[in-house]
Design a protein around this motif. Structure first.
Motif, PDB file in Angstrom:
ATOM      1  N   LEU A   1       0.851  -1.193   0.000  1.00  0.00           N
ATOM      2  CA  LEU A   1       0.000   0.000   0.000  1.00  0.00           C
ATOM      3  C   LEU A   1       0.883   1.238   0.000  1.00  0.00           C
ATOM      4  N   ALA A   2       0.401   2.279  -0.641  1.00  0.00           N
ATOM      5  CA  ALA A   2       1.027   3.599  -0.573  1.00  0.00           C
ATOM      6  C   ALA A   2      -0.086   4.622  -0.702  1.00  0.00           C
ATOM      7  N   ALA A   3       0.081   5.782  -0.075  1.00  0.00           N
ATOM      8  CA  ALA A   3      -0.993   6.767  -0.089  1.00  0.00           C
ATOM      9  C   ALA A   3      -0.447   8.179  -0.138  1.00  0.00           C
ATOM     10  N   SER A   4      -1.006   8.966  -1.034  1.00  0.00           N
ATOM     11  CA  SER A   4      -0.856  10.419  -0.990  1.00  0.00           C
ATOM     12  C   SER A   4      -2.158  10.968  -0.439  1.00  0.00           C
ATOM     13  N   ASP A   5      -2.277  12.275  -0.334  1.00  0.00           N
ATOM     14  CA  ASP A   5      -3.533  12.841   0.153  1.00  0.00           C
ATOM     15  C   ASP A   5      -4.654  12.682  -0.865  1.00  0.00           C
ATOM     16  N   GLU A   6      -4.285  12.366  -2.103  1.00  0.00           N
ATOM     17  CA  GLU A   6      -5.293  12.240  -3.142  1.00  0.00           C
ATOM     18  C   GLU A   6      -5.557  10.800  -3.559  1.00  0.00           C
ATOM     19  N   THR A   7      -4.527   9.945  -3.516  1.00  0.00           N
ATOM     20  CA  THR A   7      -4.645   8.619  -4.121  1.00  0.00           C
ATOM     21  C   THR A   7      -4.117   7.528  -3.204  1.00  0.00           C
ATOM     22  N   LEU A   8      -4.858   6.420  -3.169  1.00  0.00           N
ATOM     23  CA  LEU A   8      -4.415   5.204  -2.494  1.00  0.00           C
ATOM     24  C   LEU A   8      -3.996   4.201  -3.564  1.00  0.00           C
ATOM     25  N   TYR A   9      -2.785   3.667  -3.424  1.00  0.00           N
ATOM     26  CA  TYR A   9      -2.260   2.663  -4.348  1.00  0.00           C
ATOM     27  C   TYR A   9      -2.285   1.303  -3.649  1.00  0.00           C
ATOM     28  N   VAL A  10      -2.792   0.300  -4.349  1.00  0.00           N
ATOM     29  CA  VAL A  10      -2.950  -1.034  -3.778  1.00  0.00           C
ATOM     30  C   VAL A  10      -2.265  -2.054  -4.674  1.00  0.00           C
ATOM     31  N   ALA A  11      -1.348  -2.833  -4.106  1.00  0.00           N
ATOM     32  CA  ALA A  11      -0.705  -3.932  -4.830  1.00  0.00           C
ATOM     33  C   ALA A  11      -1.612  -5.155  -4.741  1.00  0.00           C
ATOM     34  N   ASP A  12      -2.247  -5.479  -5.842  1.00  0.00           N
ATOM     35  CA  ASP A  12      -3.193  -6.599  -5.900  1.00  0.00           C
ATOM     36  C   ASP A  12      -2.497  -7.781  -6.556  1.00  0.00           C
ATOM     37  N   MET A  13      -1.843  -8.582  -5.757  1.00  0.00           N
ATOM     38  CA  MET A  13      -1.108  -9.727  -6.270  1.00  0.00           C
ATOM     39  C   MET A  13      -2.038 -10.791  -6.828  1.00  0.00           C
ATOM     40  N   TYR A  14      -3.278 -10.808  -6.362  1.00  0.00           N
ATOM     41  CA  TYR A  14      -4.237 -11.819  -6.788  1.00  0.00           C
ATOM     42  C   TYR A  14      -4.587 -11.669  -8.267  1.00  0.00           C
ATOM     43  N   THR A  15      -4.647 -10.423  -8.729  1.00  0.00           N
ATOM     44  CA  THR A  15      -4.959 -10.171 -10.145  1.00  0.00           C
ATOM     45  C   THR A  15      -3.760  -9.623 -10.913  1.00  0.00           C
ATOM     46  N   ASN A  16      -2.580  -9.554 -10.265  1.00  0.00           N
ATOM     47  CA  ASN A  16      -1.361  -9.028 -10.898  1.00  0.00           C
ATOM     48  C   ASN A  16      -1.572  -7.611 -11.420  1.00  0.00           C
ATOM     49  N   GLN A  17      -2.067  -6.768 -10.534  1.00  0.00           N
ATOM     50  CA  GLN A  17      -2.299  -5.377 -10.881  1.00  0.00           C
ATOM     51  C   GLN A  17      -1.891  -4.459  -9.740  1.00  0.00           C
ATOM     52  N   ILE A  18      -1.572  -3.229 -10.100  1.00  0.00           N
ATOM     53  CA  ILE A  18      -1.533  -2.138  -9.136  1.00  0.00           C
ATOM     54  C   ILE A  18      -2.773  -1.306  -9.398  1.00  0.00           C
TER      55      ILE A  18
END
Length: 778
Positions: free
Chosen positions: A199-216
């Motif tokens: 996980l990573a977060a700015s004040d505007e966006t949350l980023y999620v590492a979804d290993m289950y679907t091989n996506q960010i």
């Protein structure tokens, strides 16, 4: 059976609900509990955790989590922690200026923590999962259907990690403080491992590492509505760079779910390790990848060493990239960007970490199984460790068992603090051959730690220090620790044979007995795999016999099982318990078929104790027993203590791992056994709980109750009740459920004080009672 992370966690919370087990507060002195018993005066202390679980001024219990898989830091230096599982329900933690700022349960029934955490100015985003407890949460609010579970992100308020920050479309936990604050990233059924690893977060966006679907994937940090996503191969940890771009660890190693053979108590289990975890070179190591805010891959290489295993990334106050390397180096690698691109700019941590120099010796910058790194604007760097690195995909150990450690380092590299939660499903036993002349300093061994006690100290929790970590996954990847059930060493029995130290471990289900030796000149503090006795087939190693019990002895001294080192029994048996007496003989309880004794035949040329089937004795069940559940044998006096069932006190099949309802002492066991007395454990007043384990030391027999962890004390000569030891306010006046076959050990000091050690998993420690008996009739 195929286990996934959430299914196993649900099983633990349901079957062994230690999380909700609490005692009425009991002072650590003056406890009167049994008919005819005296009032005992004692002190409650503990080993293995920086905090004992006592309640602070705000009414919060203080303890270090069972494991720490991910950390994040706020600008002011508050460190936030996340773990898939904490027995007391405190999967999330918060620390500021080296002190706990929140120490209470943050997850309720059906909820588990996770492997990632991020923070911005308003919220904490924590990887989490929700399941239905096998269908038991029907009607209790917002939970997935039976047989399915949700994986995603729990959003919490930055000022209170136990309070949810709900949002439109949020799910989960209706009627609780975290209602409607869970973002479902994936809904899956059993058999997979879909948890969020970055996980990573700015004040505007949350980023999620979804290993289950091989996506960010991206989400609006405020509304939590889905944004763009892009492909990434098995993405793990994430970090936002100062310029707003995103770094990710990709190609994270994958293993299949554990394979099993039989159910707990009747079968066996094995768990598969990755090369990176066991220390061998992986065919494909994880690597760093750099993305623009729209997902474009940026050609921005970082010169990682060939043997590096990156597991976590962060940026420090100078804009440098920090890479936690859980490979053999065990360092935080530091990189700065110059005109020629990224260049190495130093490292934090000694080369090889805790396994460098004197192997297993802990200390500042001697890292041990790095899981996560974070930094604040003040220039401080924080690292989390668990003894073996991040939990592998599809592998349920949650990092527990080897020791959670959270440390902070200032800009000058000096250690600011070290918080330790070193024990889980763990017992402790004294090495009677390593006691100082004045009796104040002595060594205690747990599952993977050597603890030194200074008993001249009397303030609870101050007597212990971590003196050595006893596992080396790089040198001894074949250690059964990394392969057999629950991936923990188990309950220790420290014995001296021909003056040499050995530690024997029995597992939670009494399937096998593991043996370890020591060679301080070549291996420092490391316990070297030496042997294993298995009463029946288990699913590891490949060389084991398919339809027989067996004995392994490491005849070539490499700590790895080889086919030529195994002796077969020719039969398999069901084992109720193990015990190793002071001479090194192994006792194997066989339930309703009596017991076996393997007589030690000295040491071989490598230094392993020798056991074989030619020197094994068989013992029938003595009257009045119909089943043996626990064995304690004292060779010096030829005295046997047994617990189990009789016709008058029958076996409870639902209590399959218990110690039974009867304790007895036999004199002259080896020649003509004479029953001295029996103790019906149900006669204790009040009769609050069944007995889980027994120990004998000096003039006393100790029996620990499963629910609440109270220790009953009986006179070893007469069997009469003496009194009771219960957790005092020093440990929050509570204990988790006791559910292992050897949860209690005792040691009598030369000055007459008794140390009684009891497994305590709820808040990750071993309780240590310090009791000096007064005069009593024998």
């Amino acid at each position: 059976m195929s286990w996934n992370l959430l299914a196993v966690h649900a099983r633990w919370r349901c079957a062994w609900p230690r999380v909700r087990t609490m005692l009425v507060a009991a002072a650590a002195f003056g406890v009167m509990s049994a008919d005819g018993a005296s009032t005992l005066t004692y002190r409650t202390s503990w080993i293995g955790n920086t905090y004992g679980g006592a309640v602070d001024a705000h009414g919060q219990h203080q303890w270090v989590q069972n494991a720490i898989e991910a950390i994040a830091a706020t600008p002011d230096g508050t460190v936030l922690t996340n773990t898939p599982w904490d027995e007391a329900g405190g999967e999330l933690g918060a620390w500021r200026d080296a002190h706990v700022t929140y120490g209470m349960a943050t997850h309720g029934w059906g909820n588990s923590g996770g492997d990632a955490i991020a923070v911005n100015r308003r919220y904490i985003y924590a990887g989490a999962s929700i399941d239905n407890e096998g269908g038991g949460l029907v009607g209790r609010g917002d939970y997935p259907d039976k047989g399915r579970y949700w994986v995603g992100v729990s959003r919490r308020k930055i000022g209170n990690i136990a309070e949810g920050a709900p949002f439109p479309g949020g799910r989960g936990n209706v009627g609780t403080a975290v209602a409607r604050s869970f973002l479902i990233v994936n809904e899956v059924s059993g058999g997979g491992d879909a948890v969020v690893r970055g996980l990573a977060a700015s004040d505007e966006t949350l980023y999620v590492a979804d290993m289950y679907t091989n996506q960010i994937r991206t989400f609006d940090a405020e509304t939590m509505q889905a944004g763009p996503s892009w492909d990434a191969n098995r993405p793990g940890a994430l970090a936002l760079a100062p310029d707003g771009t995103l770094w990710a660890i990709v190609d994270v190693p994958h293993v299949s779910a554990p394979t099993t053979a039989g159910a707990p108590g009747s079968g066996s289990s094995v768990q598969t390790r990755t090369d990176a975890q066991t220390g061998a070179r992986a065919a494909q190591r994880p690597r760093l990848e750099h993305f623009s805010v729209t997902g474009t891959v940026l050609r921005d290489a970082v010169p990682l060493p060939d043997d590096a295993v990156p597991v976590s990334i962060a940026f420090d106050a100078k804009g440098r990239l920090l890479v936690a390397d859980d490979g053999p180096r065990q360092q935080v690698l530091i990189y700065a960007k110059g005109a020629g691109g990224w260049q190495a700019d130093g490292e934090l941590g000694e080369a090889r970490g805790i396994l460098g120099g004197t192997q297993g010796l802990p200390g500042p910058q001697r890292f041990n199984g790095l899981t996560s790194v974070a930094a604040d604007v003040r220039g401080n760097v924080y690292v989390a460790m668990n003894g073996r690195g991040p939990r592998a995909i599809g592998f349920d150990n949650g990092g527990v068992g080897d020791g959670a450690v959270l440390e902070g380092y200032g800009p000058d590299g000096k250690r600011l603090f070290s918080h330790q939660g070193l024990m889980f499903v763990d017992g402790a036993d004294v090495d009677r051959g390593d006691v100082s002349a004045d009796g104040n300093t002595l060594s205690v061994f747990t599952g993977t730690w050597h603890v030194e006690l200074d008993l001249s100290k009397t303030s609870p929790g101050t007597e212990w220090r971590a003196a050595g970590f006893t596992a080396d996954r790089f040198k001894y990847p074949g250690d059964p620790l990394y392969h057999v059930l629950r991936s923990e060493r188990g309950m220790p029995m420290v014995r001296r044979i021909d003056g040499k130290r050995f530690v024997f471990y029995t597992d939670m289900f009494s399937q096998y007995l593991k043996i370890y030796r020591f060679d301080a000149a070549h291996d420092g503090e490391i316990a070297i795999p030496s042997g294993l006795v298995s009463a029946r087939p288990i699913a590891w190693p490949p060389e084991r016999p398919e339809h027989s019990g067996w004995i392994w002895r490491d005849t070539n001294g490499d700590g790895t099982v080889a086919a030529g080192e195994i002796a077969q029994a020719g039969m398999e048996t069901w084992v109720s318990c193990w015990y190793v007496d002071a001479r090194g003989d192994i006792w194997e309880g066989l339930g309703d078929r009596g017991a076996w004794r393997y007589r030690v035949q000295g040491l071989d040329r490598v230094g392993n104790p020798r056991y074989d089937y030619a020197h094994m004795n068989s013992y029938a069940i003595p009257a009045p027993f119909t089943r043996i559940a626990r064995i304690v044998y004292v060779p010096e006096s030829d005295t046997m203590y047994l617990s189990g069932a009789s016709a008058a006190y029958p076996w409870d099949e639902h209590d399959w791992n218990g110690a039974g309802k009867l304790i007895a002492r036999y004199d002259h066991w080896s020649t003509h056994p004479v029953l001295r007395y029996t103790i019906p454990v149900e006669n204790w007043v009040p009769n609050t709980s069944s007995i889980e384990g027994i120990a004998q030391e000096g003039d006393y027999v100790f029996a620990v109750e499963r629910v609440g962890g109270a220790v009953r004390v009986y006179d070893a000569n007469t069997g009469s009740p003496v009194g009771e030891l219960k957790p005092g306010p020093e440990v929050g006046a509570l204990s988790g459920m006791i559910d292992v076959p050897m949860p209690v050990t005792a040691y009598r000091r030369a000055n007459g004080e008794y140390l009684v050690f009891v497994e305590e998993d709820n808040m990750g420690k071993v309780i240590m009672y310090r009791w000096t008996p007064g005069p009593h009739a024998s």
